[in-house]
Motif scaffolding. Structure first.
Motif, PDB file in Angstrom:
ATOM      1  N   LEU A 144      20.056  93.991  13.516  1.00  7.88           N
ATOM      2  CA  LEU A 144      21.006  94.675  14.401  1.00  7.88           C
ATOM      3  C   LEU A 144      22.458  93.852  14.636  1.00  7.88           C
ATOM      4  N   THR A 145      22.304  92.693  14.570  1.00  4.28           N
ATOM      5  CA  THR A 145      23.437  91.551  14.425  1.00  4.28           C
ATOM      6  C   THR A 145      22.858  90.381  14.055  1.00  4.28           C
ATOM      7  N   VAL A 146      23.872  89.434  14.329  1.00  2.77           N
ATOM      8  CA  VAL A 146      23.577  88.121  14.115  1.00  2.77           C
ATOM      9  C   VAL A 146      24.594  87.186  14.944  1.00  2.77           C
ATOM     10  N   PHE A 147      24.181  85.786  14.949  1.00 12.81           N
ATOM     11  CA  PHE A 147      25.054  85.182  15.723  1.00 12.81           C
ATOM     12  C   PHE A 147      24.698  83.554  15.466  1.00 12.81           C
ATOM     13  N   VAL A 148      25.907  82.751  15.826  1.00  8.64           N
ATOM     14  CA  VAL A 148      25.687  81.183  15.749  1.00  8.64           C
ATOM     15  C   VAL A 148      25.653  80.860  17.293  1.00  8.64           C
ATOM     16  N   HIS A 149      25.203  79.539  17.320  1.00 10.07           N
ATOM     17  CA  HIS A 149      25.642  78.858  18.406  1.00 10.07           C
ATOM     18  C   HIS A 149      26.689  77.905  18.378  1.00 10.07           C
ATOM     19  N   GLY A 150      27.240  77.332  19.391  1.00  9.17           N
ATOM     20  CA  GLY A 150      28.399  76.697  19.275  1.00  9.17           C
ATOM     21  C   GLY A 150      28.252  75.398  18.319  1.00  9.17           C
ATOM     22  N   PRO A 151      29.472  74.640  18.188  1.00  8.24           N
ATOM     23  CA  PRO A 151      29.465  73.428  17.232  1.00  8.24           C
ATOM     24  C   PRO A 151      28.566  72.343  17.992  1.00  8.24           C
ATOM     25  N   GLY A 152      27.618  71.912  16.641  1.00 11.75           N
ATOM     26  CA  GLY A 152      26.734  70.785  17.063  1.00 11.75           C
ATOM     27  C   GLY A 152      27.272  69.719  17.513  1.00 11.75           C
ATOM     28  N   VAL A 153      26.739  69.081  18.682  1.00 16.20           N
ATOM     29  CA  VAL A 153      27.329  67.607  19.084  1.00 16.20           C
ATOM     30  C   VAL A 153      26.058  66.768  19.017  1.00 16.20           C
ATOM     31  N   LEU A 154      26.443  65.447  18.880  1.00 19.02           N
ATOM     32  CA  LEU A 154      25.348  64.530  18.813  1.00 19.02           C
ATOM     33  C   LEU A 154      25.328  63.973  20.205  1.00 19.02           C
ATOM     34  N   HIS A 155      24.085  64.065  21.072  1.00 21.89           N
ATOM     35  CA  HIS A 155      23.990  63.685  22.301  1.00 21.89           C
ATOM     36  C   HIS A 155      22.927  62.491  22.226  1.00 21.89           C
ATOM     37  N   SER A 156      23.128  61.394  22.872  1.00 22.22           N
ATOM     38  CA  SER A 156      22.214  60.409  22.823  1.00 22.22           C
ATOM     39  C   SER A 156      22.014  59.328  23.964  1.00 22.22           C
ATOM     40  N   LYS A 157      21.189  58.697  23.819  1.00 19.06           N
ATOM     41  CA  LYS A 157      20.742  57.736  25.046  1.00 19.06           C
ATOM     42  C   LYS A 157      21.712  56.504  24.911  1.00 19.06           C
ATOM     43  N   MET A 158      22.448  56.200  23.760  1.00 21.91           N
ATOM     44  CA  MET A 158      23.107  55.097  23.390  1.00 21.91           C
ATOM     45  C   MET A 158      24.461  55.565  22.884  1.00 21.91           C
ATOM     46  N   PRO A 159      25.705  54.750  22.911  1.00 15.59           N
ATOM     47  CA  PRO A 159      26.967  55.161  22.381  1.00 15.59           C
ATOM     48  C   PRO A 159      26.614  55.123  20.947  1.00 15.59           C
ATOM     49  N   ILE A 160      27.292  56.411  20.327  1.00 16.87           N
ATOM     50  CA  ILE A 160      27.143  56.546  18.838  1.00 16.87           C
ATOM     51  C   ILE A 160      28.713  57.066  18.656  1.00 16.87           C
ATOM     52  N   ASN A 161      29.538  56.202  17.674  1.00 18.39           N
ATOM     53  CA  ASN A 161      30.734  56.740  17.348  1.00 18.39           C
ATOM     54  C   ASN A 161      31.060  56.421  15.793  1.00 18.39           C
ATOM     55  N   THR A 162      30.167  55.380  15.263  1.00 21.77           N
ATOM     56  CA  THR A 162      30.367  55.314  13.766  1.00 21.77           C
ATOM     57  C   THR A 162      29.028  55.534  13.180  1.00 21.77           C
ATOM     58  N   LEU A 163      29.152  55.395  11.841  1.00 21.49           N
ATOM     59  CA  LEU A 163      27.768  55.437  11.092  1.00 21.49           C
ATOM     60  C   LEU A 163      26.789  54.227  11.327  1.00 21.49           C
ATOM     61  N   GLU A 164      27.599  53.089  11.647  1.00 27.72           N
ATOM     62  CA  GLU A 164      26.815  52.276  12.028  1.00 27.72           C
ATOM     63  C   GLU A 164      25.951  52.117  13.084  1.00 27.72           C
ATOM     64  N   ASP A 165      26.681  53.093  14.184  1.00 29.25           N
ATOM     65  CA  ASP A 165      25.978  53.035  15.373  1.00 29.25           C
ATOM     66  C   ASP A 165      24.854  54.137  15.039  1.00 29.25           C
ATOM     67  N   PHE A 166      25.028  54.865  14.280  1.00 25.44           N
ATOM     68  CA  PHE A 166      23.848  56.159  14.125  1.00 25.44           C
ATOM     69  C   PHE A 166      22.727  55.591  13.385  1.00 25.44           C
ATOM     70  N   ALA A 167      22.736  54.383  12.646  1.00 21.10           N
ATOM     71  CA  ALA A 167      21.776  53.860  11.706  1.00 21.10           C
ATOM     72  C   ALA A 167      20.421  53.827  12.513  1.00 21.10           C
TER      73      ALA A 167
END
Length: 341
Positions: A144-167
């Motif tokens: 009938l139709t399609v949709f997408v959700h809003g932009p994917g955000v990274l939600h976390s228990k600790m601060p993540i701002n760099t690749l090193e933080d995400f490791a």
């Protein structure tokens, strides 16, 4: 809406006949069940689907009545099957939860593509309908139709701002996010969004990838208080609103026309706008003292390099399935820009 006579009967169409008033023409009403797999407080059941349902009811003069099931009858990956097999009339299926059959449609999930759900949803329908056609990958059901959700955000228990933080961070992802999370150095935990709360609660995951809506829709604000926004989203998710084909075939032509008018790009707009509204509410529900940040330009370059393979892999897959993958991807990006403008 044009009324048909009682003599033509509702029985053949599987609908009920209701008298409007003594001596008045008899109108057919069709009741359709919509399956869902989210809590009743989730915006899809509480706000977004009801708005779409109301628009369909108004356009059909009340002859099309869509009702959301009070409780799930199957998990998220089974939504396509329950509609195909007739256990539900309508459902919204997440293509990423059943890898394999819907891979061309999932081109809309590439990183940094969609500025919001309304734009992404309309662009997704337009692009796929023009280039592929829904009978290619969804031949067992009526889309009938399609949709997408809003932009994917990274939600976390600790601060993540760099690749090193995400490791090595244990991050809940949907079916399509495993390789991308691995490329960014994280430890992906694949599961439906409906299981994210428990995963965070039990320490199975320490972060999730999801739209802002999920913070309120699944009460994740109880477990995460750091949020990293990524321009265009690290990903989005393709949903197909599908109907049992045999049930659809029983509908009178005028009711099919209503579903066409309120499906397609217009349906994508309504449902996408609902997700954007829910994203606003989700962001507002973030825990007191939550830290909301945006990926820096310098980090954006690094993250894009790490996940460039997502586009490359999709182009290669589209080529294997007889498409011109590069041309399709270029058209998809142009279509998003058209609706964004």
């Amino acid at each position: 809406m044009k009324r048909r006579t009682f003599m033509k009967g509702a029985a053949a169409a599987g609908v009920s006949v209701v008298a409007l008033s003594p001596g008045a023409a008899l109108a057919k009403t069709t009741s359709l069940r919509i399956a869902t797999w989210v809590p009743p407080t989730h915006h899809m059941t509480a706000n977004t689907l009801p708005k779409w349902i109301s628009a369909i009811s108004d356009a059909s003069n009340g002859e099309l009545k869509l009702n959301i099931d009070p409780a799930p009858i199957a998990g998220p990956p089974e939504q396509y099957n329950i509609v195909r097999d007739g256990a539900a009339d309508i459902a919204y299926h997440v293509a990423a939860y059943t890898p394999g059959p819907f891979e061309i449609a999932r081109g809309v999930e590439v990183p940094f593509l969609s500025p919001n759900a309304e734009v992404g949803s309309m662009a997704a329908y337009d692009w796929y309908d023009r280039n592929i056609g829904f009978d290619a990958e969804f031949k067992d059901v009526k889309v009938l139709t399609v949709f997408v959700h809003g932009p994917g955000v990274l939600h976390s228990k600790m601060p993540i701002n760099t690749l090193e933080d995400f490791a090595n961070v244990k991050v809940r992802v949907g079916g399509g996010g495993v390789k991308m999370a691995e490329a960014l150095g994280a430890a992906p935990v694949a599961m439906p969004a409906s299981q994210a709360y428990e995963a965070l609660q039990k320490g199975v995951a320490d972060a999730i990838l999801g739209p802002w809506e999920s913070i309120k829709g699944f009460r994740l604000y109880e477990h995460v208080n750091h949020h990293l926004e990524i321009p265009g989203g690290l990903y989005t998710t393709f949903f197909a609103v599908i109907m049992n084909r045999a049930k659809y075939d029983t509908l009178p032509d005028e009711q099919k026309q209503v579903l066409a008018d309120l499906g397609g790009i217009e349906g994508a707009r309504i449902l996408g706008k609902g997700w954007d509204d829910a994203d606003v509410a989700g962001k507002a529900s973030a825990a007191d003292g939550a830290v909301i940040s945006t990926l820096s330009d310098e980090e954006m370059v690094r993250w894009k390099e790490k996940v460039a393979f997502v586009e490359d892999d999709w182009v290669a897959l589209a080529n294997e399935r007889g498409q011109d993958g590069a041309a399709l991807l270029a058209d998809l990006k142009a279509t998003v820009e058209k609706y964004a403008g």
